[in-house]
Design an enzyme around this catalytic site. Structure first.
Site, PDB file in Angstrom:
ATOM      1  N   LYS A  94     -34.992  46.635  12.819  1.00 46.24           N
ATOM      2  CA  LYS A  94     -33.794  45.811  12.911  1.00 46.24           C
ATOM      3  C   LYS A  94     -32.559  46.526  12.398  1.00 46.24           C
ATOM      4  CE  LYS A  94     -35.695  42.862  10.016  1.00 46.24           C
ATOM      5  NZ  LYS A  94     -36.737  43.724   9.377  1.00 46.24           N
ATOM      6  N   HIS A 222     -40.209  41.011  -0.657  1.00 47.25           N
ATOM      7  CA  HIS A 222     -38.975  41.746  -0.331  1.00 47.25           C
ATOM      8  C   HIS A 222     -37.940  41.385  -1.388  1.00 47.25           C
ATOM      9  CE1 HIS A 222     -35.740  43.653   1.808  1.00 47.25           C
ATOM     10  NE2 HIS A 222     -36.452  43.848   2.886  1.00 47.25           N
ATOM     11  N   GLU A 292     -41.122  48.708   3.685  1.00 43.85           N
ATOM     12  CA  GLU A 292     -40.320  48.436   4.882  1.00 43.85           C
ATOM     13  C   GLU A 292     -38.883  48.932   4.712  1.00 43.85           C
ATOM     14  OE1 GLU A 292     -40.623  44.240   5.299  1.00 43.85           O
ATOM     15  OE2 GLU A 292     -42.792  44.247   5.640  1.00 43.85           O
ATOM     16  N   PRO A 293     -38.662  50.228   4.465  1.00 45.11           N
ATOM     17  CA  PRO A 293     -37.293  50.731   4.303  1.00 45.11           C
ATOM     18  C   PRO A 293     -36.540  50.730   5.621  1.00 45.11           C
ATOM     19  CG  PRO A 293     -38.836  52.561   4.390  1.00 45.11           C
ATOM     20  CD  PRO A 293     -39.672  51.310   4.367  1.00 45.11           C
ATOM     21  N   PHE A 341     -21.621  41.037   8.025  1.00 48.91           N
ATOM     22  CA  PHE A 341     -23.037  40.721   7.894  1.00 48.91           C
ATOM     23  C   PHE A 341     -23.752  41.488   6.784  1.00 48.91           C
ATOM     24  CE2 PHE A 341     -22.512  39.896  12.626  1.00 48.91           C
ATOM     25  CZ  PHE A 341     -22.371  38.526  12.454  1.00 48.91           C
TER      26      PHE A 341
END
Length: 443
Positions: A94, A222, A292-293, A341
């Site tokens: 993402k 996370h 999850e970098p 964002f």
């Protein structure tokens, strides 16, 4: 099939060409380091800018563009392996789904964190084995779960009972990670307000999963995107250990811990030290650990160049001052969406002014007492489309000049829109300041 290390190395070699080509291409250096990276990026920016004649070019030829140094992505991977050898990275697609970044990381052996059907599909089309993908979305669309099941993407997260019933119905063979709530109060982008099961609810969720005969293989957490407090990792690891114990007490033997993302380049070493020590204390070596970098890998690898398309003079008769409003061909509805964002504050730098190319000169040239104030605006008709309310340059910037912004690889082009009819797709010129990247792609 995924391209082999030899295939990519061969492609890199075959693409040794001048950066004046408008096509995406790879440019290599014979040595490495920051100086080489700076020279390569500067040469690529200069070649592209000099190829554009604003008075005769076709519509869109002067659009903003990126220069991406894949050598920087490689260096970040080596840095990760050095500081977090126990944690296998699963790149968060993402953050920046650039196909060349994904190809490089695939050859370096990373896994991939995908949050939607489209992201899973992009990775699978590269020939990546589905076992290297984790569908790290605790609240999933039913049709996407069916897609994951059809393509063998078994690893996925959950944090609520409804998701367990959904999984039982659509994908009972899934390998589930119970995502737990963490303290992300010191993070750039907080996620705990949306995802994560509290420790008060984890026992009930594990009991339900066992009742439904679902396969819970691990715990995920996370600490928030862009985390800044190393102690957040320590507390999260301790909580994960507690949930592992809860699972064991009812006969669920979990084997994997997902430590999520939140890693930043500036704070990586102290974060990694705390996380590594916590893992060694609370999780024995046979427990598999993944992470999850996202921004960690790509933030510093991308530089964007933008054209000054208009200028307005702002004269203050009372103060006797003159400032300028500069309008660029990219803004917060485009690649600067990170301002809204991702809470970023991109720093404008002068790329060229008239006939002077000024890339990487601000460190020695901006101490001059004579400066001009500017505000920087995007191209849309929306008043919130502002990149910088106030900045100063010693140069007088005019229409046709170019500015550039570093560290534009994370949450930029992935969330660009076509608002007002402006393009959401910009050219990328690829360079590599690390020849070793191609030699180690098979590792």
């Amino acid at each position: 099939m995924a391209p082999s290390a030899f295939t990519i190395a061969e492609e890199y070699t075959s693409c040794l060409k001048t950066v004046s080509s408008v096509d995406a291409n790879f440019v290599h250096a014979d040595n490495h380091g920051g100086h080489v990276a700076s020279n390569l990026i500067g040469d690529a920016l200069k070649a592209r800018v000099e190829s554009v004649n604003q008075d005769t070019c076709g519509a869109g030829e002067e659009d903003a563009f990126f220069v991406a140094d894949l050598g920087e992505v490689y260096r970040q991977h080596i840095r990760w392996k050095k500081n977090l050898p126990r944690v296998k990275p699963h790149y968060a697609v993402k953050c920046n789904p650039d196909p060349q970044v994904l190809r490089l990381l695939a050859e370096l052996g990373t896994g991939f964190d995908c949050a939607s059907k489209a992201e899973i599909e992009q990775v699978l089309k590269m020939g990546i084995d589905p076992s290297r993908i984790i569908y790290a979305q605790p609240c999933k669309t039913k049709s996407y779960v069916r897609y994951a099941a059809q393509h063998g993407v078994k690893q996925m997260t959950f944090d609520n009972a409804d998701e367990l019933y959904k999984t039982k119905q659509l994908f009972p063979e899934a390998e589930l990670f119970l995502r737990i709530l963490t303290d992300d109060s010191a993070s750039l982008c907080r996620l705990s307000q949306k995802f994560g099961a509290s420790l008060d609810s984890t026992a009930d969720l594990l009991e339900l999963a066992k009742k439904l005969e679902l396969n819970v293989v691990g715990v995920a957490f996370h600490v928030g995107s862009g985390a800044s407090d190393p102690k957040a990792f320590l507390k999260a690891v301790q909580d994960a250990r507690f949930v592992f114990g809860q699972a064991a007490s009812i006969g669920i033997e979990m084997h994997t811990l997902d430590v999520g993302g939140g890693f930043c380049g500036d704070t990586f070493e102290p974060m990694a030290e705390v996380l590594s020590e916590a893992l060694d204390v609370y999780f024995p070596p046979h427990i598999r650990v993944i992470g999850e970098p996202g921004r960690y890998y790509v933030s510093t690898a991308f530089t964007i160049a933008c054209h000054v398309i208009a200028r307005r003079t702002v004269a203050d008769a009372t103060l006797g001052t003159t400032s300028y409003m500069l309008y660029l061909n990219d803004g917060v509805y485009g690649n600067f969406s990170s301002i809204i964002f991702d809470h970023q504050n991109p720093v404008p730098l002068v790329l060229n002014c008239g006939n002077r190319f000024l890339y990487d000169t601000r460190r020695s040239g901006y101490d001059t007492p004579t400066v001009t104030e500017y505000s920087i605006w995007g191209p849309t008709c929306d008043g919130i489309d502002v990149i910088s309310q106030s900045c100063t340059f010693p140069e007088t910037i005019d229409v046709g000049d170019w500015l550039y912004f570093e560290d534009m690889g994370a949450y930029t082009k992935c969330s660009a829109t076509r608002f007002n009819g402006f393009t959401d797709s910009h050219d990328i010129v690829y360079v590599s300041s690390e020849p070793g990247a191609t030699a180690l792609l098979g590792l």
